[in-house]
Every structure is written in C-alpha cells, then in structure tokens.
Design a protein around this motif. Sequence first.
Motif, PDB file in Angstrom:
ATOM      1  N   LEU A 144      18.499  41.061   1.990  1.00  0.00           N
ATOM      2  CA  LEU A 144      17.347  40.171   2.121  1.00  0.00           C
ATOM      3  C   LEU A 144      16.734  39.867   0.759  1.00  0.00           C
ATOM      4  O   LEU A 144      16.313  38.740   0.486  1.00  0.00           O
ATOM      5  CB  LEU A 144      16.300  40.778   3.060  1.00  0.00           C
ATOM      6  N   THR A 147      18.765  37.304  -0.817  1.00  0.00           N
ATOM      7  CA  THR A 147      18.456  36.001  -0.225  1.00  0.00           C
ATOM      8  C   THR A 147      17.198  35.400  -0.843  1.00  0.00           C
ATOM      9  O   THR A 147      17.158  34.221  -1.205  1.00  0.00           O
ATOM     10  CB  THR A 147      18.279  36.151   1.309  1.00  0.00           C
ATOM     11  N   SER A 187      10.483  31.425   6.034  1.00  0.00           N
ATOM     12  CA  SER A 187      11.862  31.854   6.289  1.00  0.00           C
ATOM     13  C   SER A 187      12.020  33.342   6.024  1.00  0.00           C
ATOM     14  O   SER A 187      12.657  34.065   6.803  1.00  0.00           O
ATOM     15  CB  SER A 187      12.833  31.067   5.399  1.00  0.00           C
ATOM     16  N   LEU A 191      13.147  36.166   8.674  1.00  0.00           N
ATOM     17  CA  LEU A 191      14.328  37.001   8.433  1.00  0.00           C
ATOM     18  C   LEU A 191      13.951  38.482   8.345  1.00  0.00           C
ATOM     19  O   LEU A 191      14.708  39.346   8.793  1.00  0.00           O
ATOM     20  CB  LEU A 191      15.043  36.567   7.144  1.00  0.00           C
TER      21      LEU A 191
ATOM     22  N   SER B 187      21.552  34.795   9.331  1.00  0.00           N
ATOM     23  CA  SER B 187      20.262  34.298   8.819  1.00  0.00           C
ATOM     24  C   SER B 187      20.055  32.846   9.214  1.00  0.00           C
ATOM     25  O   SER B 187      18.962  32.456   9.644  1.00  0.00           O
ATOM     26  CB  SER B 187      20.210  34.420   7.284  1.00  0.00           C
TER      27      SER B 187
END
Lengths: 203, 203
Positions: A144, A147, A187, A191, B187
């Motif tokens: 994450l 990301t 987002s 997530l 995701s």
Amino acid sequence: MAWDTERTKRLLLEAATAEFSEHGLAGARMDRIATSAGVNKERIYQYFGKKDELFATVLATQLRETMDAVPLSGTGPAAAGDYAGRLFDHHIIQSTIPRLLFWEGLERGAGAAADAARIEYHRVKAERFRELLPGIDLEQAAELLLTIVTLVNGWPVLGHLDTLLVVGATGAPGDRAAARRNVIVRSVEVLASAAQAEAAARA
Amino acid sequence: MAWDTERTKRLLLEAATAEFSEHGLAGARMDRIATSAGVNKERIYQYFGKKDELFATVLATQLRETMDAVPLSGTGPAAAGDYAGRLFDHHIIQSTIPRLLFWEGLERGAGAAADAARIEYHRVKAERFRELLPGIDLEQAAELLLTIVTLVNGWPVLGHLDTLLVVGATGAPGDRAAARRNVIVRSVEVLASAAQAEAAARA
DNA sequence: TTCAATTGCAACTAATCAGTTGGAATTGAC
DNA sequence: GTCAATTCCAACTGATTAGTTGCAATTGAA
C-alpha cells in the motif's frame, strides 16, 4: 572575511538539484550548474566529485529529506489518506522530488536500491506504516505504501497524461491538483479499509 | 534484389525504440541506434529526421500500439481489474512502454499533450472505460483510468522502490511481478466498486 | 611576516556527438 | 543500354561537454 565553503557547497547542491530535476543525469550540464550557482565549475569536482557522484549526492539528500519531512501519524484508513495528502502537498512545494525519483528509476534502475542505510530506512518506514493500520501484515503495508508513493509521485511526472485523460475527456480543468489530491486521498482510504477487512477475514 | 526500404525503416525504428527506452532522449546515441540496426547512420536522418523527431516517432508508435493491444471488455469492477491485469501483462512483454511513458513525461512534459489526434484517442478511451462501470461519471472514469495507468506503468520504473519497500521490509522476494499484479488488480476492483457506490449515493 | 593549504579563476584538452557530405553502388523505368 | 533517383558508405565537421590545469589570491596557523 573567510571563505564560506559550506555556503558554496550549498549553492552548488541547490543548483544541481534544480538541474538534475529538470534534465536528469544525461541531460544535465555541469556548466549550467556552476553558472546557476555563481560558482566556478572546478569547485564542483573538488567538493562533489564527478557528475554521477554529484547526482548521487543530490538524490540521497533530496529523497532522504522527503521521508523526514512527511511523518506518519495517527491510525486507521483516514490516517493513511492523511499521509498521502500531506505527501502530495509536500511534492507540490518541493516539485523536484517526484522528478528526481523517476529519473533515478529510469537512469539508475536496480542499482539505486543497493544502499544499506536506505534499505534500513525504508524497512523502518514500512513497519511504521503498518502500525497505522492495525491488523494488516507487513507485506500489505509495504504494498500500500508503494501504491501511495507511486500515485503521488507519478501524478506530476505524468501531467501530460492527466491532461489527455482527465482534462481532455471532461473538458474543464478546474483545480487539477486539488481534484487529484482528493482522488488519491480517498483512494488510499478505500484501499486501507479493504486491506484491514482482508486481514480480518484471514484471522 | 530490390532495396527493402520498409525493412530498413523497421530495423531503425526497433533499434531506436530500444535505445530511447533505455536511455531517454538526452542519453540516447544515434550512432548506437544505427549500429544496433545494422544500418548506416545517415539513413536515420533521411527517413526520420533529427533526433527529437525520431524520438517523437518512437513514442507515437509505441504508445499508440499499447492502447490498441489492450482493449477494454466486459462490465463491472472485475472488468476494470481485468483490464489492469492485462495491461500489466502487456507491459511485462513490452517492457519498453512504461519507460517510454515516463521518459516522455520527464523529457517532454506538457508539450506531450498537444497532439489533437492523441487527445481524441484518450477521450474515446475514457468514455469507453466509463461504460465498463455503469453509473459512474466521466470524471470518475478518467481519474480511475489515470490511477490504473500510473500504477501499472510506475511499477517497473520504480522497481528500486519495490525492492526497498516491499522486498526489503518483508525479506523474501518471491515472484514480485505476480504479487504486484495481484495487488494492482484487486486495488482496481476495490476502487471501481467504491466509485460505483459513490455515484449511486449521489443519484 | 612567512608559509602551506585551500579556494578561486578561466583557459585549456581530448573525446564525443548530432548532423552532413561527396562519391560509389544500386534500382527501376524507359 | 541509358539515365535519374535513391540508397549506401564512411569519412568529415563544428559544436559541445566533462573534466583538468597552471597560476593568482586568500586564509589561518605559527
């Protein structure tokens, strides 16, 4: 009046940061760095070594500074989103950072990950990020975080794609930075929640 | 045996694609392109013009090819995730694409978004992507598509960051491509569902 | 003040690079 | 076979670039 060696170094480092951010390693010009800093070119070699050594110094300095400047705090998906938003804001102010990160990826590749101190720093960061989202494991946290960093840094570098995909499709640009920041923050929250739910389902 | 002009052009374009992908515009060398293609350097200028014109041709050719090679199909969040996964797979095979996209962003910046045909192409793509997720508006679709393209293309370019954050923190690399692909696909599914839920809540 | 170390200066150097050139070889139409 | 157009060849060109050099100026310790 004594020589102010530290000031000269700082001027050169600032000029080099701007130059490498703009042009990358291959495209940067040592003459321009010296002129921009108002310092003789030969001082660069004396203080920082050759071109790629100066590049490495700029990268190390700037990327390290980023990690220190945007701390992690709080817990829960909102804290994760908050971190992404603050990182985004920081990159707006320090616009050199995203470009330097991608220049590094493109121009130095896997070799950029060989620094032991940097490996340790990132390990600690991933561990700390995991603590923001109780219940998730270290791999989820690291993925994450990757990301987040990709989205936040990728946005300014792929500004042309933002223009083509978002502005081009919807017509009115508006405040693109604010809109994209909003999307990224939400987002990340989504997530983060999903990661926690997934971890809970596995427990 | 006639001159095979088209073959010569193709050889040069392939060599140029590899060279620009590896080194970007500033770092690429015309001599290397010619040598790699087994063609005299002067032919480059005859067929493609100067260095930056060749770069533009390579970009246009490769980035256009990507959009054609990975079509959108199906509906719903799973279709969005499927698209991301197929795009990811395509970039593993055509590893030049992500690098070219980021070179473009860094080296050409906003100017890269000035092509009318490309603007139209992306507009159609965003519209088509919106149809995958009934109920969401065009802006949501475009933002999510931007997120997908950023994550999928960003991953190989930020391979060093993957190593630092994920491999460094968790220890065992395993099959990183498969793991990252999985994370991106899931995701995207989560974000697509959230986008639909958000649109429904606004209706 | 002297002296060694360091900074500052700007010209220099060798290599590299994108782009060009003159001429030979080839092609295909007539 | 002739001829004009095009490809091919490889050497050339002028500009640029990273890095170096010799020397003058400055600094700070003794």
